[in-house]
Write an enzyme that holds these catalytic residues in place. Structure first.
Site, PDB file in Angstrom:
ATOM      1  N   LYS A  13      22.482 -14.949  28.222  1.00 38.42           N
ATOM      2  CA  LYS A  13      21.197 -15.382  27.651  1.00 38.42           C
ATOM      3  C   LYS A  13      21.195 -16.877  27.325  1.00 38.42           C
ATOM      4  CE  LYS A  13      21.317 -12.569  24.043  1.00 38.42           C
ATOM      5  NZ  LYS A  13      22.556 -11.797  24.219  1.00 38.42           N
ATOM      6  N   ARG A  88      16.427  -8.851  17.231  1.00 39.46           N
ATOM      7  CA  ARG A  88      17.544  -7.931  17.472  1.00 39.46           C
ATOM      8  C   ARG A  88      17.318  -6.585  16.805  1.00 39.46           C
ATOM      9  NH1 ARG A  88      21.581 -12.229  18.441  1.00 39.46           N
ATOM     10  NH2 ARG A  88      23.559 -11.357  19.129  1.00 39.46           N
ATOM     11  N   ARG A 127      34.662 -16.363  28.458  1.00 39.48           N
ATOM     12  CA  ARG A 127      33.895 -17.437  27.810  1.00 39.48           C
ATOM     13  C   ARG A 127      34.701 -18.036  26.656  1.00 39.48           C
ATOM     14  NH1 ARG A 127      28.315 -15.632  25.182  1.00 39.48           N
ATOM     15  NH2 ARG A 127      29.586 -14.728  23.553  1.00 39.48           N
ATOM     16  N   ARG A 135      34.943 -18.923  19.051  1.00 39.61           N
ATOM     17  CA  ARG A 135      33.984 -18.230  18.207  1.00 39.61           C
ATOM     18  C   ARG A 135      34.737 -17.115  17.515  1.00 39.61           C
ATOM     19  NH1 ARG A 135      28.280 -16.872  21.145  1.00 39.61           N
ATOM     20  NH2 ARG A 135      28.452 -15.130  19.705  1.00 39.61           N
ATOM     21  N   ARG A 146      29.851  -5.293  18.723  1.00 35.79           N
ATOM     22  CA  ARG A 146      28.548  -5.925  18.952  1.00 35.79           C
ATOM     23  C   ARG A 146      27.762  -5.168  20.026  1.00 35.79           C
ATOM     24  NH1 ARG A 146      30.815 -11.544  20.279  1.00 35.79           N
ATOM     25  NH2 ARG A 146      28.703 -12.168  20.845  1.00 35.79           N
TER      26      ARG A 146
HETATM   27  P1  AMP Z   1      24.776 -14.590  19.311  1.00 32.65           P
HETATM   28  O1  AMP Z   1      25.281 -15.978  19.474  1.00 32.65           O
HETATM   29  O2  AMP Z   1      23.322 -14.433  19.652  1.00 32.65           O
HETATM   30  O3  AMP Z   1      25.637 -13.565  20.013  1.00 32.65           O
HETATM   31  O4  AMP Z   1      24.873 -14.260  17.748  1.00 32.65           O
HETATM   32  C1  AMP Z   1      26.104 -14.269  17.067  1.00 32.65           C
HETATM   33  C2  AMP Z   1      25.989 -13.480  15.770  1.00 32.65           C
HETATM   34  O5  AMP Z   1      24.981 -14.069  14.922  1.00 32.65           O
HETATM   35  C3  AMP Z   1      25.560 -12.023  15.923  1.00 32.65           C
HETATM   36  O6  AMP Z   1      26.624 -11.158  16.249  1.00 32.65           O
HETATM   37  C4  AMP Z   1      24.986 -11.750  14.532  1.00 32.65           C
HETATM   38  O7  AMP Z   1      26.019 -11.594  13.569  1.00 32.65           O
HETATM   39  C5  AMP Z   1      24.269 -13.051  14.223  1.00 32.65           C
HETATM   40  N1  AMP Z   1      22.870 -13.049  14.712  1.00 32.65           N
HETATM   41  C6  AMP Z   1      22.325 -13.851  15.669  1.00 32.65           C
HETATM   42  N2  AMP Z   1      21.023 -13.569  15.850  1.00 32.65           N
HETATM   43  C7  AMP Z   1      20.731 -12.557  15.006  1.00 32.65           C
HETATM   44  C8  AMP Z   1      19.557 -11.799  14.725  1.00 32.65           C
HETATM   45  N3  AMP Z   1      18.399 -12.028  15.375  1.00 32.65           N
HETATM   46  N4  AMP Z   1      19.640 -10.817  13.791  1.00 32.65           N
HETATM   47  C9  AMP Z   1      20.784 -10.578  13.115  1.00 32.65           C
HETATM   48  N5  AMP Z   1      21.928 -11.242  13.326  1.00 32.65           N
HETATM   49  C10 AMP Z   1      21.911 -12.222  14.262  1.00 32.65           C
END
Ligand code: AMP
Length: 188
Positions: A13, A88, A127, A135, A146
């Site tokens: 994404k 989400r 990654r 990360r 996740r």
């Molecule tokens: P991502 O980089 O999008 O994979 O997000 C990393 C982490 O940030 C996720 O595993 C969540 O802990 C948190 N996070 C990001 N976006 C959201 C969202 N829309 N709702 C809740 N937690 C989020």
């Protein structure tokens, strides 16, 4: 043009959102990046967020909805935005719809990156190995968690958009350039 990029962790994404935002000159809104920025700033909220994110859990809807509401108000979002990592949960999708409707706006396309989930853990670990910055949530145990959260809480958002006839499915297992091309095709 307001677009949501949708898919499980590791689907690509972020990469595609960046390309789409550059092409259409609209704002890329990555909630994960914003949260990591808050963590890096070392604020008390950042510390709390870090432990949630490192565990693979979701940050509360209240925090996320407020964050996005603030972003969407900004002048650089008036031409459009690409949402990457939001909504989400169903509560987030409903709140987004309300805030856009109040402003006479809406979501034009929801692009779903469809991927073979057996390949995802390996992709995310690759990654992690390739990017300089580690990360805290890119390890096998957390990615598995996740993915489960994606199925339990995020995938149920799809029918919400299916009813609004804005869903576009793209094969996310192609090369990065091919995925970009497929997205361009579905957007017409
Ligand atoms: P991502 O980089 O999008 O994979 O997000 C990393 C982490 O940030 C996720 O595993 C969540 O802990 C948190 N996070 C990001 N976006 C959201 C969202 N829309 N709702 C809740 N937690 C989020």
């Amino acid at each position: 043009m307001n677009i949501i990029l949708f898919g499980p962790p590791g689907a690509g994404k972020g990469t595609q959102a960046e390309r789409l935002a550059a092409k259409h000159k609209v704002k890329h809104l990555s909630t994960g990046d914003m949260l990591r920025g808050e963590v890096a700033a070392g604020t008390p909220l950042g510390l709390k967020l870090k432990s949630i994110m490192d565990s693979g859990a979701l940050v509360s809807d209240d925090i996320m909805i407020e964050l996005i509401a603030t972003c969407i108000e900004q002048p650089e979002c008036q031409k459009g935005f690409i949402l990457d990592g939001f909504p989400r949960t169903l509560a987030q999708a409903a709140a987004l719809e309300d805030m856009l409707q109040e402003r006479g706006r809406g979501i034009d396309h929801v692009i779903v990156l469809k991927v073979d989930e057996n390949a995802l853990v390996a992709r995310v670990l690759k990654r992690a190995a390739e990017s300089g910055e580690a990360r805290g949530d890119d390890n096998e145990e957390t990615v598995t968690k996740r993915l489960k959260i994606y199925h339990d809480q995020t995938a149920p958002v799809l029918p919400f958009y299916e009813h609004r006839s804005v869903l576009r499915i793209v094969d996310g297992m192609q090369s990065i350039d091919e995925v970009t091309e497929s997205i361009a095709e579905v957007l017409g």
